[in-house]
Design a protein around this motif. Structure first.
Motif, PDB file in Angstrom:
ATOM      1  N   ILE A 188       0.722  -1.181  -0.075  1.00 45.59           N
ATOM      2  CA  ILE A 188       0.070  -0.172   0.162  1.00 45.59           C
ATOM      3  C   ILE A 188       0.648   1.638  -0.075  1.00 45.59           C
ATOM      4  CG2 ILE A 188      -0.707   0.339   2.224  1.00 45.59           C
ATOM      5  CD1 ILE A 188      -3.399   1.025   0.014  1.00 45.59           C
ATOM      6  N   GLU A 189       1.722   1.401   0.685  1.00 45.83           N
ATOM      7  CA  GLU A 189       2.937   2.511   0.648  1.00 45.83           C
ATOM      8  C   GLU A 189       3.071   2.589  -0.535  1.00 45.83           C
ATOM      9  OE1 GLU A 189       2.938   0.106   5.109  1.00 45.83           O
ATOM     10  OE2 GLU A 189       3.426  -0.495   2.589  1.00 45.83           O
ATOM     11  N   HIS A 190       3.704   1.916  -1.264  1.00 48.41           N
ATOM     12  CA  HIS A 190       4.042   2.299  -3.372  1.00 48.41           C
ATOM     13  C   HIS A 190       3.537   2.655  -3.599  1.00 48.41           C
ATOM     14  CE1 HIS A 190       6.822  -1.500  -1.695  1.00 48.41           C
ATOM     15  NE2 HIS A 190       7.713  -0.604  -1.982  1.00 48.41           N
ATOM     16  N   TYR A 191       2.169   2.106  -3.623  1.00 51.51           N
ATOM     17  CA  TYR A 191       0.749   2.866  -4.346  1.00 51.51           C
ATOM     18  C   TYR A 191       0.599   4.312  -4.030  1.00 51.51           C
ATOM     19  CZ  TYR A 191      -0.276  -1.913  -5.631  1.00 51.51           C
ATOM     20  OH  TYR A 191      -0.030  -3.345  -6.609  1.00 51.51           O
ATOM     21  N   GLY A 192       0.385   4.449  -2.274  1.00 52.05           N
ATOM     22  CA  GLY A 192       0.605   5.892  -1.815  1.00 52.05           C
ATOM     23  C   GLY A 192       2.137   6.279  -2.411  1.00 52.05           C
ATOM     24  N   CYS A 193       2.654   6.243  -2.785  1.00 49.19           N
ATOM     25  CA  CYS A 193       3.373   6.918  -3.649  1.00 49.19           C
ATOM     26  C   CYS A 193       3.346   6.801  -4.580  1.00 49.19           C
ATOM     27  CB  CYS A 193       5.043   6.201  -3.773  1.00 49.19           C
ATOM     28  SG  CYS A 193       5.561   5.944  -1.680  1.00 49.19           S
ATOM     29  N   LEU A 251      -4.725  13.694 -12.337  1.00 49.52           N
ATOM     30  CA  LEU A 251      -5.536  12.557 -11.513  1.00 49.52           C
ATOM     31  C   LEU A 251      -6.813  11.578 -12.451  1.00 49.52           C
ATOM     32  CD1 LEU A 251      -7.730  16.222 -10.416  1.00 49.52           C
ATOM     33  CD2 LEU A 251      -5.873  14.733  -9.076  1.00 49.52           C
ATOM     34  N   GLU A 252      -6.754  11.763 -13.901  1.00 52.64           N
ATOM     35  CA  GLU A 252      -7.247  10.587 -14.494  1.00 52.64           C
ATOM     36  C   GLU A 252      -6.866   9.165 -14.549  1.00 52.64           C
ATOM     37  OE1 GLU A 252      -9.702  11.362 -18.135  1.00 52.64           O
ATOM     38  OE2 GLU A 252      -9.490  13.185 -17.418  1.00 52.64           O
ATOM     39  N   GLN A 253      -5.719   9.209 -14.303  1.00 54.65           N
ATOM     40  CA  GLN A 253      -4.557   8.122 -14.254  1.00 54.65           C
ATOM     41  C   GLN A 253      -4.480   7.791 -13.042  1.00 54.65           C
ATOM     42  OE1 GLN A 253      -0.308   9.678 -16.176  1.00 54.65           O
ATOM     43  NE2 GLN A 253      -0.339   7.567 -16.096  1.00 54.65           N
ATOM     44  N   ALA A 254      -3.740   8.718 -12.101  1.00 57.07           N
ATOM     45  CA  ALA A 254      -4.565   8.348 -10.577  1.00 57.07           C
ATOM     46  C   ALA A 254      -5.637   7.350 -10.597  1.00 57.07           C
ATOM     47  CB  ALA A 254      -4.266   9.537  -9.983  1.00 57.07           C
ATOM     48  N   MET A 255      -6.617   7.913 -10.432  1.00 51.49           N
ATOM     49  CA  MET A 255      -7.641   7.423 -10.187  1.00 51.49           C
ATOM     50  C   MET A 255      -7.941   5.574 -11.343  1.00 51.49           C
ATOM     51  SD  MET A 255      -9.654   8.914  -8.506  1.00 51.49           S
ATOM     52  CE  MET A 255     -11.251   8.156  -9.157  1.00 51.49           C
ATOM     53  N   ASP A 256      -7.372   5.983 -12.256  1.00 56.47           N
ATOM     54  CA  ASP A 256      -7.491   4.716 -12.809  1.00 56.47           C
ATOM     55  C   ASP A 256      -5.973   3.810 -11.984  1.00 56.47           C
ATOM     56  OD1 ASP A 256      -7.659   2.592 -15.275  1.00 56.47           O
ATOM     57  OD2 ASP A 256      -5.809   3.347 -16.272  1.00 56.47           O
ATOM     58  N   PHE A 257      -5.040   4.356 -11.605  1.00 63.06           N
ATOM     59  CA  PHE A 257      -4.643   3.985 -10.874  1.00 63.06           C
ATOM     60  C   PHE A 257      -5.156   2.850  -9.300  1.00 63.06           C
ATOM     61  CE2 PHE A 257      -0.185   2.797  -8.081  1.00 63.06           C
ATOM     62  CZ  PHE A 257       0.652   2.629  -9.195  1.00 63.06           C
ATOM     63  N   ILE A 258      -5.894   3.763  -9.456  1.00 59.89           N
ATOM     64  CA  ILE A 258      -6.624   2.912  -7.810  1.00 59.89           C
ATOM     65  C   ILE A 258      -7.674   2.255  -8.331  1.00 59.89           C
ATOM     66  CG2 ILE A 258      -8.366   3.769  -6.239  1.00 59.89           C
ATOM     67  CD1 ILE A 258      -7.015   6.593  -5.818  1.00 59.89           C
ATOM     68  N   ARG A 259      -7.831   2.032  -9.453  1.00 59.32           N
ATOM     69  CA  ARG A 259      -8.994   1.172  -9.740  1.00 59.32           C
ATOM     70  C   ARG A 259      -7.909  -0.408  -9.727  1.00 59.32           C
ATOM     71  NH1 ARG A 259     -12.004   5.090 -11.993  1.00 59.32           N
ATOM     72  NH2 ARG A 259     -10.548   5.677 -14.314  1.00 59.32           N
ATOM     73  N   LYS A 260      -6.866   0.355 -10.645  1.00 57.46           N
ATOM     74  CA  LYS A 260      -6.435  -1.328 -10.660  1.00 57.46           C
ATOM     75  C   LYS A 260      -5.711  -2.014  -9.928  1.00 57.46           C
ATOM     76  CE  LYS A 260      -5.879  -0.087 -15.470  1.00 57.46           C
ATOM     77  NZ  LYS A 260      -5.005   0.269 -16.668  1.00 57.46           N
ATOM     78  N   MET A 261      -5.611  -1.095  -8.715  1.00 58.31           N
ATOM     79  CA  MET A 261      -4.764  -1.993  -7.243  1.00 58.31           C
ATOM     80  C   MET A 261      -5.566  -2.853  -6.679  1.00 58.31           C
ATOM     81  SD  MET A 261      -4.404   2.068  -5.361  1.00 58.31           S
ATOM     82  CE  MET A 261      -4.147   1.117  -3.393  1.00 58.31           C
ATOM     83  N   PRO A 262      -4.594  -3.926  -6.485  1.00 52.55           N
ATOM     84  CA  PRO A 262      -5.236  -5.254  -5.340  1.00 52.55           C
ATOM     85  C   PRO A 262      -5.284  -4.681  -4.550  1.00 52.55           C
ATOM     86  CG  PRO A 262      -2.323  -5.500  -6.033  1.00 52.55           C
ATOM     87  CD  PRO A 262      -3.187  -4.567  -7.235  1.00 52.55           C
ATOM     88  N   VAL A 263      -4.951  -4.092  -4.134  1.00 52.55           N
ATOM     89  CA  VAL A 263      -5.581  -4.050  -2.344  1.00 52.55           C
ATOM     90  C   VAL A 263      -6.440  -2.639  -2.141  1.00 52.55           C
ATOM     91  CG1 VAL A 263      -3.008  -4.577  -1.276  1.00 52.55           C
ATOM     92  CG2 VAL A 263      -3.698  -1.795  -2.189  1.00 52.55           C
ATOM     93  N   GLU A 264      -7.646  -2.840  -1.687  1.00 55.24           N
ATOM     94  CA  GLU A 264      -8.227  -1.421  -1.324  1.00 55.24           C
ATOM     95  C   GLU A 264      -7.913  -0.324  -0.821  1.00 55.24           C
ATOM     96  OE1 GLU A 264     -12.401  -0.552  -1.596  1.00 55.24           O
ATOM     97  OE2 GLU A 264     -11.392  -2.871  -2.270  1.00 55.24           O
TER      98      GLU A 264
END
Length: 103
Positions: free
Chosen positions: A46-51, A62-75
């Motif tokens: 989760i720390e890597h995703y946060g970075c 922002l759109e790329q960030a939201m896409d990144f969130i949608r594809k994260m395997p963690v909630e």
């Protein structure tokens, strides 16, 4: 590290990703994230995703960030959302989310 034959670990990549964030090196940060996963077989935490979200948000992607969130395997947790909100600002994020909900 490469020249010395040392393999970076997950903590090393957090430092690298944070450095890319603060220097505005978005493409480098994205490349290092991919290298972490594919070349070094490190499972992102989760720390890597946060970075990565901080990197993208500070760059206004922002759109790329939201896409990144949608594809994260963690909630995503509160820290992820707060990390995204911080660099962008509440007003800008609110207007962006309203625009997104209409599309």
């Amino acid at each position: 590290m490469k020249n010395a034959g040392q393999k970076p670990d997950g903590i090393t990549f957090i430092g690298i990703l944070c450095a890319c964030t603060h220097m505005g090196l978005v493409e480098d940060g994205l490349a290092y994230f991919q290298s972490m996963v594919h070349d070094n077989s490190i499972v992102p935490q989760i720390e890597h995703y946060g970075c990565m979200l901080d990197l993208l948000a500070r760059a206004g992607r922002l759109e790329q960030a939201m896409d990144f969130i949608r594809k994260m395997p963690v909630e995503p947790d509160g820290a992820i959302w707060a990390g995204l909100l911080g660099p962008v600002g509440f007003t800008r994020m609110l207007s962006w989310l309203k625009w997104l909900s209409k599309g």
